[in-house]
Scaffold this motif. Structure first.
Motif, mmCIF file in Angstrom:
data_model
loop_
_atom_site.group_PDB
_atom_site.id
_atom_site.type_symbol
_atom_site.label_atom_id
_atom_site.label_comp_id
_atom_site.label_asym_id
_atom_site.label_seq_id
_atom_site.Cartn_x
_atom_site.Cartn_y
_atom_site.Cartn_z
ATOM 1 N N LEU A 57 5.822 34.413 91.059
ATOM 2 C CA LEU A 57 4.615 35.185 91.381
ATOM 3 C C LEU A 57 4.119 34.894 92.786
ATOM 4 C CD1 LEU A 57 2.597 35.083 88.050
ATOM 5 C CD2 LEU A 57 3.719 37.034 89.103
ATOM 6 N N VAL A 58 4.209 33.640 93.197
ATOM 7 C CA VAL A 58 3.812 33.297 94.563
ATOM 8 C C VAL A 58 4.723 33.999 95.563
ATOM 9 C CG1 VAL A 58 3.694 31.413 96.225
ATOM 10 C CG2 VAL A 58 2.702 31.123 93.973
ATOM 11 N N ALA A 59 6.021 33.987 95.310
ATOM 12 C CA ALA A 59 6.962 34.669 96.200
ATOM 13 C C ALA A 59 6.693 36.167 96.235
ATOM 14 C CB ALA A 59 8.388 34.395 95.755
ATOM 15 N N LEU A 60 6.406 36.749 95.090
ATOM 16 C CA LEU A 60 6.126 38.182 95.029
ATOM 17 C C LEU A 60 4.843 38.530 95.786
ATOM 18 C CD1 LEU A 60 7.199 40.799 93.765
ATOM 19 C CD2 LEU A 60 5.748 40.335 91.802
ATOM 20 N N ILE A 61 3.817 37.721 95.642
ATOM 21 C CA ILE A 61 2.559 37.964 96.357
ATOM 22 C C ILE A 61 2.776 37.865 97.863
ATOM 23 C CG2 ILE A 61 0.252 37.042 96.794
ATOM 24 C CD1 ILE A 61 0.155 36.289 93.817
ATOM 25 N N ILE A 62 3.542 36.882 98.302
ATOM 26 C CA ILE A 62 3.790 36.726 99.742
ATOM 27 C C ILE A 62 4.617 37.888 100.278
ATOM 28 C CG2 ILE A 62 4.986 35.298 101.444
ATOM 29 C CD1 ILE A 62 3.942 32.881 99.929
ATOM 30 N N LEU A 63 5.616 38.324 99.534
ATOM 31 C CA LEU A 63 6.403 39.477 99.981
ATOM 32 C C LEU A 63 5.539 40.734 100.073
ATOM 33 C CD1 LEU A 63 9.742 38.996 98.041
ATOM 34 C CD2 LEU A 63 9.444 38.995 100.516
ATOM 35 N N ILE A 118 3.364 40.506 103.207
ATOM 36 C CA ILE A 118 4.091 40.863 104.426
ATOM 37 C C ILE A 118 4.308 42.374 104.483
ATOM 38 C CG2 ILE A 118 6.282 40.606 105.648
ATOM 39 C CD1 ILE A 118 6.413 37.763 104.476
ATOM 40 N N ARG A 119 4.597 42.971 103.343
ATOM 41 C CA ARG A 119 4.854 44.416 103.293
ATOM 42 C C ARG A 119 3.621 45.222 103.657
ATOM 43 N NH1 ARG A 119 6.320 49.186 103.228
ATOM 44 N NH2 ARG A 119 7.456 50.221 101.578
ATOM 45 N N PHE A 120 2.454 44.824 103.137
ATOM 46 C CA PHE A 120 1.226 45.570 103.400
ATOM 47 C C PHE A 120 0.468 45.069 104.618
ATOM 48 C CE2 PHE A 120 1.444 46.253 98.646
ATOM 49 C CZ PHE A 120 1.994 47.509 98.773
ATOM 50 N N ASP A 121 0.952 44.014 105.240
ATOM 51 C CA ASP A 121 0.398 43.476 106.491
ATOM 52 C C ASP A 121 -1.089 43.127 106.354
ATOM 53 O OD1 ASP A 121 0.603 42.567 109.076
ATOM 54 O OD2 ASP A 121 0.044 44.498 109.953
ATOM 55 N N THR A 122 -1.385 42.300 105.341
ATOM 56 C CA THR A 122 -2.740 41.807 105.155
ATOM 57 C C THR A 122 -2.710 40.288 105.135
ATOM 58 O OG1 THR A 122 -2.577 41.758 102.761
ATOM 59 C CG2 THR A 122 -3.360 43.793 103.742
ATOM 60 N N GLU A 123 -3.865 39.681 105.262
ATOM 61 C CA GLU A 123 -3.952 38.226 105.197
ATOM 62 C C GLU A 123 -4.639 37.748 103.922
ATOM 63 O OE1 GLU A 123 -5.705 36.682 108.697
ATOM 64 O OE2 GLU A 123 -4.183 37.545 110.007
ATOM 65 N N ALA A 143 -4.555 34.404 97.918
ATOM 66 C CA ALA A 143 -4.278 34.582 96.489
ATOM 67 C C ALA A 143 -3.018 33.819 96.094
ATOM 68 C CB ALA A 143 -4.121 36.069 96.173
ATOM 69 N N ALA A 144 -2.006 33.823 96.952
ATOM 70 C CA ALA A 144 -0.778 33.076 96.663
ATOM 71 C C ALA A 144 -1.056 31.579 96.613
ATOM 72 C CB ALA A 144 0.287 33.385 97.725
ATOM 73 N N LEU A 145 -1.918 31.099 97.467
ATOM 74 C CA LEU A 145 -2.279 29.680 97.460
ATOM 75 C C LEU A 145 -3.007 29.311 96.165
ATOM 76 C CD1 LEU A 145 -2.372 27.003 99.013
ATOM 77 C CD2 LEU A 145 -4.536 27.768 99.992
ATOM 78 N N ILE A 146 -3.904 30.151 95.719
ATOM 79 C CA ILE A 146 -4.638 29.886 94.482
ATOM 80 C C ILE A 146 -3.685 29.899 93.287
ATOM 81 C CG2 ILE A 146 -6.348 30.863 92.902
ATOM 82 C CD1 ILE A 146 -7.902 31.724 95.434
ATOM 83 N N VAL A 147 -2.767 30.858 93.239
ATOM 84 C CA VAL A 147 -1.802 30.918 92.134
ATOM 85 C C VAL A 147 -0.907 29.686 92.151
ATOM 86 C CG1 VAL A 147 0.199 32.178 91.256
ATOM 87 C CG2 VAL A 147 -1.843 33.417 91.921
ATOM 88 N N ALA A 148 -0.497 29.231 93.337
ATOM 89 C CA ALA A 148 0.346 28.038 93.432
ATOM 90 C C ALA A 148 -0.392 26.796 92.946
ATOM 91 C CB ALA A 148 0.814 27.847 94.864
ATOM 92 N N MET A 149 -1.659 26.654 93.315
ATOM 93 C CA MET A 149 -2.426 25.491 92.856
ATOM 94 C C MET A 149 -2.642 25.522 91.350
ATOM 95 S SD MET A 149 -5.198 24.696 95.875
ATOM 96 C CE MET A 149 -6.138 26.152 95.573
ATOM 97 N N LEU A 150 -2.994 26.688 90.811
ATOM 98 C CA LEU A 150 -3.174 26.789 89.368
ATOM 99 C C LEU A 150 -1.872 26.543 88.617
ATOM 100 C CD1 LEU A 150 -5.564 29.851 89.092
ATOM 101 C CD2 LEU A 150 -6.094 27.464 88.630
ATOM 102 N N GLY A 151 -0.765 27.004 89.167
ATOM 103 C CA GLY A 151 0.526 26.765 88.542
ATOM 104 C C GLY A 151 0.883 25.303 88.510
ATOM 105 N N PHE A 152 0.613 24.585 89.607
ATOM 106 C CA PHE A 152 0.909 23.157 89.640
ATOM 107 C C PHE A 152 0.057 22.394 88.632
ATOM 108 C CE2 PHE A 152 -0.162 18.934 91.320
ATOM 109 C CZ PHE A 152 1.099 18.363 91.278
#
Length: 92
Positions: A47-53, A56-61, A66-75
């Protein structure tokens, strides 16, 4: 963005989405609890990889946060589940 980069992002997104679906299947059909915990951890990484891709595709920051939050919750959830399986209690 160049058309080659857009094609690579589309292919990468499709491949990661398939990986997320396969991890979801393993999470639901895992034979034992450790297999399901590992599938959940892999699902979070996918999910983190998908959010980051998609970011990049939609060119937003915004999606990077959101990817950072999902990664922390996953850990945190993986550690909590592993402690529960190993000891039977999360908090000592």
């Amino acid at each position: 963005m160049s058309p080659l980069l857009m094609l690579a992002l589309d292919v990468g997104t499709a491949v990661v989405a398939v990986a997320v679906l396969l991890c979801s299947w393993r999470l639901l059909r895992g034979p034992e609890l450790p297999d399901r915990i590992l599938a959940l951890d892999t699902l979070y990484m996918g999910l983190v990889a998908l959010i980051i891709l998609l970011d990049i595709r939609f060119d937003t920051e915004l999606l990077f946060e959101a990817a950072l939050i999902v990664a922390m919750l996953g850990f945190v959830s993986t550690v909590a589940l592993a402690r529960y399986v190993a000891r039977g209690d999360v908090i000592e």
